[in-house]
Scaffold this motif. Structure first.
Motif, PDB file in Angstrom:
ATOM      1  N   LEU A 159       8.138   9.424  12.143  1.00 45.23           N
ATOM      2  CA  LEU A 159       8.129   8.059  11.111  1.00 45.23           C
ATOM      3  C   LEU A 159       8.744   8.365   9.842  1.00 45.23           C
ATOM      4  N   ARG A 160       9.545   9.474   9.829  1.00 44.47           N
ATOM      5  CA  ARG A 160      10.263   9.888   8.405  1.00 44.47           C
ATOM      6  C   ARG A 160      10.758   8.942   7.752  1.00 44.47           C
ATOM      7  N   GLN A 161      11.238   7.693   8.515  1.00 43.45           N
ATOM      8  CA  GLN A 161      11.806   6.474   7.738  1.00 43.45           C
ATOM      9  C   GLN A 161      11.135   5.916   6.925  1.00 43.45           C
ATOM     10  N   LEU A 162       9.499   5.604   7.149  1.00 40.82           N
ATOM     11  CA  LEU A 162       8.319   5.032   6.510  1.00 40.82           C
ATOM     12  C   LEU A 162       8.310   5.858   5.188  1.00 40.82           C
ATOM     13  N   ALA A 163       8.774   6.981   4.947  1.00 42.77           N
ATOM     14  CA  ALA A 163       8.464   7.942   3.695  1.00 42.77           C
ATOM     15  C   ALA A 163       9.465   7.768   2.538  1.00 42.77           C
ATOM     16  N   ARG A 164      10.612   6.897   2.932  1.00 39.40           N
ATOM     17  CA  ARG A 164      11.789   6.875   2.089  1.00 39.40           C
ATOM     18  C   ARG A 164      11.193   5.936   1.082  1.00 39.40           C
ATOM     19  N   ARG A 165      11.761   6.159  -0.083  1.00 40.10           N
ATOM     20  CA  ARG A 165      11.517   5.312  -1.507  1.00 40.10           C
ATOM     21  C   ARG A 165      12.888   4.892  -1.900  1.00 40.10           C
ATOM     22  N   SER A 166      12.644   3.925  -2.563  1.00 41.11           N
ATOM     23  CA  SER A 166      13.797   3.216  -3.320  1.00 41.11           C
ATOM     24  C   SER A 166      14.060   4.056  -4.649  1.00 41.11           C
ATOM     25  N   ALA A 167      15.131   3.742  -5.376  1.00 39.85           N
ATOM     26  CA  ALA A 167      15.511   4.430  -6.802  1.00 39.85           C
ATOM     27  C   ALA A 167      14.554   4.373  -7.769  1.00 39.85           C
ATOM     28  N   THR A 168      13.659   3.500  -7.608  1.00 40.56           N
ATOM     29  CA  THR A 168      12.397   3.076  -8.457  1.00 40.56           C
ATOM     30  C   THR A 168      11.225   3.649  -7.896  1.00 40.56           C
ATOM     31  N   GLY A 169      11.126   4.491  -6.890  1.00 41.98           N
ATOM     32  CA  GLY A 169       9.981   4.873  -6.318  1.00 41.98           C
ATOM     33  C   GLY A 169       9.213   4.188  -5.322  1.00 41.98           C
ATOM     34  N   VAL A 170       9.649   2.881  -5.012  1.00 45.99           N
ATOM     35  CA  VAL A 170       8.721   2.143  -4.305  1.00 45.99           C
ATOM     36  C   VAL A 170       9.223   2.129  -2.700  1.00 45.99           C
ATOM     37  N   PRO A 171       7.997   2.284  -1.812  1.00 44.62           N
ATOM     38  CA  PRO A 171       8.303   2.716  -0.741  1.00 44.62           C
ATOM     39  C   PRO A 171       8.572   1.380   0.248  1.00 44.62           C
ATOM     40  N   VAL A 172       9.766   0.994   0.094  1.00 46.31           N
ATOM     41  CA  VAL A 172      10.284  -0.367   0.719  1.00 46.31           C
ATOM     42  C   VAL A 172       9.751  -0.694   2.169  1.00 46.31           C
ATOM     43  N   ALA A 173      10.161   0.383   3.033  1.00 39.86           N
ATOM     44  CA  ALA A 173       9.787   0.368   4.457  1.00 39.86           C
ATOM     45  C   ALA A 173       8.346   0.298   4.602  1.00 39.86           C
ATOM     46  N   ALA A 174       7.588   1.116   4.287  1.00 36.92           N
ATOM     47  CA  ALA A 174       6.196   1.049   4.256  1.00 36.92           C
ATOM     48  C   ALA A 174       5.384  -0.217   3.892  1.00 36.92           C
ATOM     49  N   ILE A 175       6.086  -1.009   2.798  1.00 34.99           N
ATOM     50  CA  ILE A 175       5.322  -2.163   2.400  1.00 34.99           C
ATOM     51  C   ILE A 175       5.977  -3.285   3.322  1.00 34.99           C
ATOM     52  N   LEU A 176       6.991  -3.476   3.779  1.00 31.33           N
ATOM     53  CA  LEU A 176       7.427  -4.353   4.434  1.00 31.33           C
ATOM     54  C   LEU A 176       6.901  -4.318   5.923  1.00 31.33           C
ATOM     55  N   LEU A 177       6.570  -3.161   6.311  1.00 30.16           N
ATOM     56  CA  LEU A 177       5.783  -2.938   7.743  1.00 30.16           C
ATOM     57  C   LEU A 177       4.480  -3.324   7.763  1.00 30.16           C
ATOM     58  N   GLN A 178       3.598  -3.180   6.616  1.00 28.56           N
ATOM     59  CA  GLN A 178       2.229  -3.603   6.400  1.00 28.56           C
ATOM     60  C   GLN A 178       2.182  -5.383   6.326  1.00 28.56           C
ATOM     61  N   ALA A 179       3.148  -5.782   5.592  1.00 27.73           N
ATOM     62  CA  ALA A 179       3.293  -7.066   5.550  1.00 27.73           C
ATOM     63  C   ALA A 179       3.404  -7.873   6.932  1.00 27.73           C
TER      64      ALA A 179
END
Length: 306
Positions: free
Chosen positions: A178-198
């Motif tokens: 699940l390593r992809q879910l730990a990646r954050r954007s340049a501003t520190g936002v976990p984009v993949a994790a947020i979109l998955l939850q949505a």
């Protein structure tokens, strides 16, 4: 909420704080308005001889599961401890102040419902607040309270959009699959994790009713809480050398009380709602299977390293 959370930074923080304060003001206004009226409820607040029997009845125990949802966010501050500047100081304060405030508001709201509305009108009803609102504000009360509930859900959803992805990020950091879910954007936002939850939340709400979703996750939530507190006792016995920056007040009495009540609820929930409980247990077992698989792969990778 997803868009606001993806924005990150001060925008998400100001949005959350502002709507939380608005929610508190609206709840207090409803409590004051309800208690200021003449009251039309038919329940006595004085204790009676039949109360102990009701407390240990199956119906009361199952109803506690829904009461738990009012407090289900009390432990959520621990999920975002990595985002806190001084967790040793701010985390205990957040837990105690947050739980105390929610407890006080919940008891006062329940008192208003019982004080203003006859029990016969709310028995078996889900929209108790809307029914009580008509007694407090007249015919338009249902719409007023409906608006209050909608506004109140905004900061709640916003908090979950912050807390939920934090758990997913931690899973991504620990589980290579699940390593992809730990990646954050340049501003520190976990984009993949947020979109998955949505996506998951949208699918659940679009395919089943809200009440069905709550019934589905009840057994799993209670089981996780039970196992977490049980883990505290286990680690105290097996790993007494571990550093413990936070103390469990009243240990071991308070954990044992929690485990007893939670186990009581789990047993009655499994008996009264076996299909939903079984589905929750299966979901947990799937998660354990995924964890075992990834842990096994990680061990094999380590043995391959010369």
């Amino acid at each position: 909420m997803t868009a606001v959370r993806l924005g990150g930074g001060n925008l998400a923080s100001r949005f959350q704080v502002g709507f939380t304060l608005l929610k508190l003001v609206l709840i207090l206004a409803f409590i004051v308005a309800g208690l200021a009226g003449n009251g039309g409820g038919s329940v006595s607040f004085a204790p009676s001889a039949s109360d102990p029997a009701r407390i240990f009845s199956a119906g009361f125990v199952v109803s506690l599961v829904f009461v738990m949802y009012a407090y289900s966010g009390w432990n959520a501050a621990t999920y975002i401890v990595g985002d806190l500047a001084d967790p040793a100081r701010s985390l205990p304060r957040a837990l105690f102040v947050g739980t105390g405030l929610v407890s006080a508001l919940y008891v006062m709201l329940t008192a208003v419902f019982l004080y203003t509305t006859p029990v016969a009108e709310v028995a078996g009803q889900v929209e108790v607040a809307l029914i009580s609102g008509r007694h407090v504000f007249g015919d338009a009360g249902g719409r007023i309270v409906g608006l209050l509930i909608c506004v109140g859900l905004i900061p709640t959803i916003g908090a979950m959009m912050w807390i939920g992805p934090s758990v997913t990020v931690a899973m991504g950091e620990d589980v290579p699959l699940l390593r992809q879910l730990a990646r954050r954007s340049a501003t520190g936002v976990p984009v993949a994790a947020i979109l998955l939850q949505a996506v998951v939340a949208s699918l659940l709400l679009l395919t089943r009713s809200f009440e069905a979703v709550l019934e589905f996750i009840q057994f799993g939530l209670l089981s996780c809480a039970f196992l977490t507190v049980l883990g505290v006792i286990k680690l105290r016995i097996t790993r007494p050398d571990l550093p413990r920056p936070f103390r469990a007040w009243g240990y071991p009495i308070t954990p044992l009380i929690f485990l007893t009540v939670t186990l009581f609820m789990l047993v009655h929930l499994a008996v009264s709602r076996p299909l939903q409980s079984l589905a929750g247990a299966v979901l947990m077992l799937v998660g354990l299977g995924l964890y075992a698989l990834t842990a096994s792969n990680a061990r094999r990778e380590v043995t391959k390293v010369p």
